[in-house]
Design a protein around this motif. Structure first.
Motif, PDB file in Angstrom:
ATOM      1  N   LYS A  58       0.844  -1.198   0.000  1.00 30.18           N
ATOM      2  CA  LYS A  58       0.000   0.000   0.000  1.00 30.18           C
ATOM      3  C   LYS A  58       0.877   1.244   0.000  1.00 30.18           C
ATOM      4  N   SER A 112       2.066   1.885  -3.479  1.00 30.59           N
ATOM      5  CA  SER A 112       1.074   2.393  -4.426  1.00 30.59           C
ATOM      6  C   SER A 112       0.622   3.800  -4.039  1.00 30.59           C
ATOM      7  N   THR A 113       0.798   4.172  -2.749  1.00 34.71           N
ATOM      8  CA  THR A 113       0.474   5.564  -2.391  1.00 34.71           C
ATOM      9  C   THR A 113       1.443   6.506  -3.087  1.00 34.71           C
ATOM     10  N   THR A 118       2.986   5.993  -6.048  1.00 36.11           N
ATOM     11  CA  THR A 118       2.739   6.136  -7.489  1.00 36.11           C
ATOM     12  C   THR A 118       1.379   6.740  -7.774  1.00 36.11           C
ATOM     13  N   ARG A 119       0.443   6.550  -6.823  1.00 30.15           N
ATOM     14  CA  ARG A 119      -0.939   6.924  -7.144  1.00 30.15           C
ATOM     15  C   ARG A 119      -1.085   8.402  -7.455  1.00 30.15           C
ATOM     16  N   THR A 120      -0.374   9.252  -6.707  1.00 34.65           N
ATOM     17  CA  THR A 120      -0.565  10.693  -6.940  1.00 34.65           C
ATOM     18  C   THR A 120       0.020  11.130  -8.271  1.00 34.65           C
ATOM     19  N   LEU A 165      -0.692   9.473 -11.040  1.00 34.06           N
ATOM     20  CA  LEU A 165      -1.509   8.838 -12.087  1.00 34.06           C
ATOM     21  C   LEU A 165      -2.239   9.908 -12.901  1.00 34.06           C
ATOM     22  N   ALA A 180       5.828   6.356 -13.547  1.00 41.13           N
ATOM     23  CA  ALA A 180       5.919   5.386 -12.450  1.00 41.13           C
ATOM     24  C   ALA A 180       7.059   4.401 -12.654  1.00 41.13           C
ATOM     25  N   ASN A 220       2.011   2.707 -14.081  1.00 41.85           N
ATOM     26  CA  ASN A 220       1.402   3.347 -12.923  1.00 41.85           C
ATOM     27  C   ASN A 220       0.068   2.698 -12.577  1.00 41.85           C
ATOM     28  N   SER A 269      -0.701   1.068  -8.944  1.00 43.70           N
ATOM     29  CA  SER A 269      -1.734   1.708  -8.111  1.00 43.70           C
ATOM     30  C   SER A 269      -2.930   0.789  -7.944  1.00 43.70           C
ATOM     31  N   GLU A 327      -4.559  -0.861  -4.520  1.00 41.58           N
ATOM     32  CA  GLU A 327      -5.970  -0.711  -4.146  1.00 41.58           C
ATOM     33  C   GLU A 327      -6.602  -2.083  -3.898  1.00 41.58           C
ATOM     34  N   THR A 353      -8.768   8.910  -8.238  1.00 38.04           N
ATOM     35  CA  THR A 353      -7.419   9.481  -8.257  1.00 38.04           C
ATOM     36  C   THR A 353      -7.304  10.567  -9.310  1.00 38.04           C
TER      37      THR A 353
END
Length: 546
Positions: free
Chosen positions: A37, A40-41, A43-45, A47, A69, A102, A106, A110, A454
């Protein structure tokens, strides 16, 4: 490992001292999920088109500023074994398609977060895995349904069709610049596209980054742009034959050691003269073979250069052997090992070669237009190195997307339209399932909401409002409604022209689901004591990492 005085028992007695052993749901599974988690936090921002950039400084102090990513996770040295699995999934996506890493990471994060909720509810990981497997197979079926009609046959040499499919990939790296970049990339790719598009080679589209100017000064050159100057005084040639020598243009010492005994001044003079004559003979032989340009892979000697000038030969030095190979591909020359008279078959041909000055940097432009051009170069201009690096990543994505569309040109709606439809259909599918895996399928469907959420959050919009209005539109039967990030409203994707390649989504979801199932299947972690030697932290000052 309480007090070493007592004899260790159980698993501690079995394994060597200094090992770590974590087992059970709380220690192993939840910890693994946590690590993934965290990844992925990160890379998530990044996306989507409004994704934020990350500033990564790697162990060699090189600075990366990017929202790509694949680059981010490559440069972060991820240590946790479970998070590494996600990194590998992202890398696999990058190797396979070259875009969508990415989404893979991400989405996997999730899925794991939702798996954690299910575990806390009391589901067993194997039930979650079986539910997730059913869900991913169903998702692939649904994806097939969403493919835009008539997109399976495309002409890969038609610029507009290429740009339509490439826009989304480039926009996610360089939002706002895609209308300028896509035509350049498309043109470069179409120039080097072989007779059978499936054999398209990504390496044939080169990028030359030159500081100064702006993106609007970027151009596409048919042929190569070498970042160095010609060696002699001759700076341009038209319609010339080329000889390529790997070993350098110079007199070489003999293979065996020889001693020359010189008795008097006359002999010394003659000795120097014969050396000159020998070099002249070699250069003359090259000139007589019809070559006008000599490309050397190593140093060019002073004396050899003097004779090259005399015979009006242009001399180029290309030190990287990969560049030399590409040069041979562009010109059709055969690289010769040492300076000798080349056969007519070994010579390459170029339309024009000239030294030009772009933004204060001298570059050699090699053009070869009619002979089935096999290399084209995109000359990128920008104000700083990091901007150029980022532009180069956007170009890479575009070129890789072109390769993917040569394999499979089907497209599906972008801008989160596909994800909302998948989420809705999977929820319906989960109601029809009996057994505990229906919860897992419902969670898998919910995970798709991460994408619109996102995208909206990164663009500074209200995520809840956007998702609910997407669902509302979607329920009324319009499956092509996505988010328009600029206006912050939901719109039909076909009017916005945001399309994703089916193959990118397909592999991204598949790799993500596989990685998640791998992580969930782990129930014990046993780490041996790290191998001996001083650890990184005990290094004396002044030592470097390697």
């Amino acid at each position: 490992m309480v007090g070493f005085s007592m004899q260790p028992y159980g698993i501690q007695g079995m394994l060597k001292e200094g090992h770590r052993h974590l087992s059970g749901l709380d220690e192993a599974v939840i910890k693994n999920i946590d690590a993934c988690k965290q990844l992925s936090t990160i890379t998530r921002t990044s996306l989507g088109p409004n994704g934020m950039n990350k500033m990564v400084i790697n162990h060699l102090d090189k600075l990366f500023i990017t929202n790509d990513a694949a680059t981010i996770v490559n440069e972060l040295e991820v240590q946790h074994p479970a998070a590494k699995i996600l990194v590998l999934a992202g890398k696999a996506q990058q190797e396979e398609i070259g875009d969508g890493a990415n989404l893979t990471i991400s989405f996997a994060g999730e899925l794991l977060q939702n798996a954690e909720e299910l575990i806390r509810m009391g589901l067993h990981p194997s039930e979650i895995i079986s539910g997730y497997t059913k869900a991913i197979n169903k998702s692939v079926e649904i994806l097939e349904d969403l493919v835009e009609k008539g997109s399976e046959n495309m002409n890969v040499r038609n610029k507009d069709e290429v740009i339509l499919r490439m826009r989304a990939a480039v926009a996610s790296k360089q939002f706002g610049q895609e209308d300028r970049l896509c035509p350049l990339i498309a043109e470069a790719c179409i120039q080097v596209c072989p007779k059978n598009p499936a054999n398209f080679n990504v390496d044939n589209v080169r990028v030359a980054k030159l500081l100064g100017g702006g993106l609007h000064d970027s151009t596409v050159v048919q042929g190569m742009v070498l970042k160095n100057d010609a060696v002699g005084t001759i700076k341009r040639m038209e319609k010339a034959k080329v000889a390529v020598f790997v070993g350098g243009v110079d007199t070489s010492a003999t293979e065996t050691k020889g001693t020359v005994l010189i008795h008097n001044a006359e002999q010394l003079e003659n000795y120097a003269k014969t050396e000159e004559a020998k070099v002249e003979e070699l250069i003359k032989a090259v000139a007589e073979s019809g070559a006008k340009v000599i490309v050397s892979g190593a140093a060019v000697g002073e004396m050899a250069l003097h004779f090259c000038e005399r015979y009006k030969l242009m001399v180029l030095k290309v030190s990287s052997k990969f560049e030399l190979r590409r040069f041979c591909r562009t010109t059709g020359a055969v690289a010769l090992l040492k300076l000798s008279q080349p056969n007519p078959d070994d010579l390459g041909y170029i339309d024009s070669i000239s030294v030009e000055e772009i933004g204060g940097i001298r570059v050699t432009v090699v053009k070869n237009e009619q002979g089935g051009n096999s290399v084209s170069t995109i000359v990128l201009r920008g104000s700083t190195d990091s901007i150029l690096d980022d532009l180069e990543r956007a170009v890479d994505d575009g070129v890789n997307t072109y390769k993917a569309m040569c394999r499979d040109s089907r497209i599906i709606p972008g801008a989160a339209a596909t994800e909302i439809e998948l989420a809705r259909r999977l929820k319906e599918f989960s109601f029809r399932e009996t057994g505990l895996d229906q919860y897992a399928i419902a969670k898998f469907g919910e995970s798709f909401e991460m994408v619109p959420k996102t995208l909206a959050e990164n663009a500074g919009l209200n995520a809840m409002e956007i998702i609910s209005s997407l669902y509302a539109e979607n329920a009324s039967g319009n499956t092509k409604v996505g988010i328009d990030l600029e206006e912050g409203v939901c719109k039909d994707v076909s009017t916005m022209n945001v399309w994703d390649l089916y193959i990118t989504k397909y592999f991204a979801l598949k790799y993500a689901a596989d990685a998640v199932c791998t992580v969930l299947r782990v129930d014990q972690i046993i780490m041996a004591k790290p191998a001996g030697g001083p650890t990184r932290r005990d290094q004396p000052a002044g030592m470097d990492e390697d």
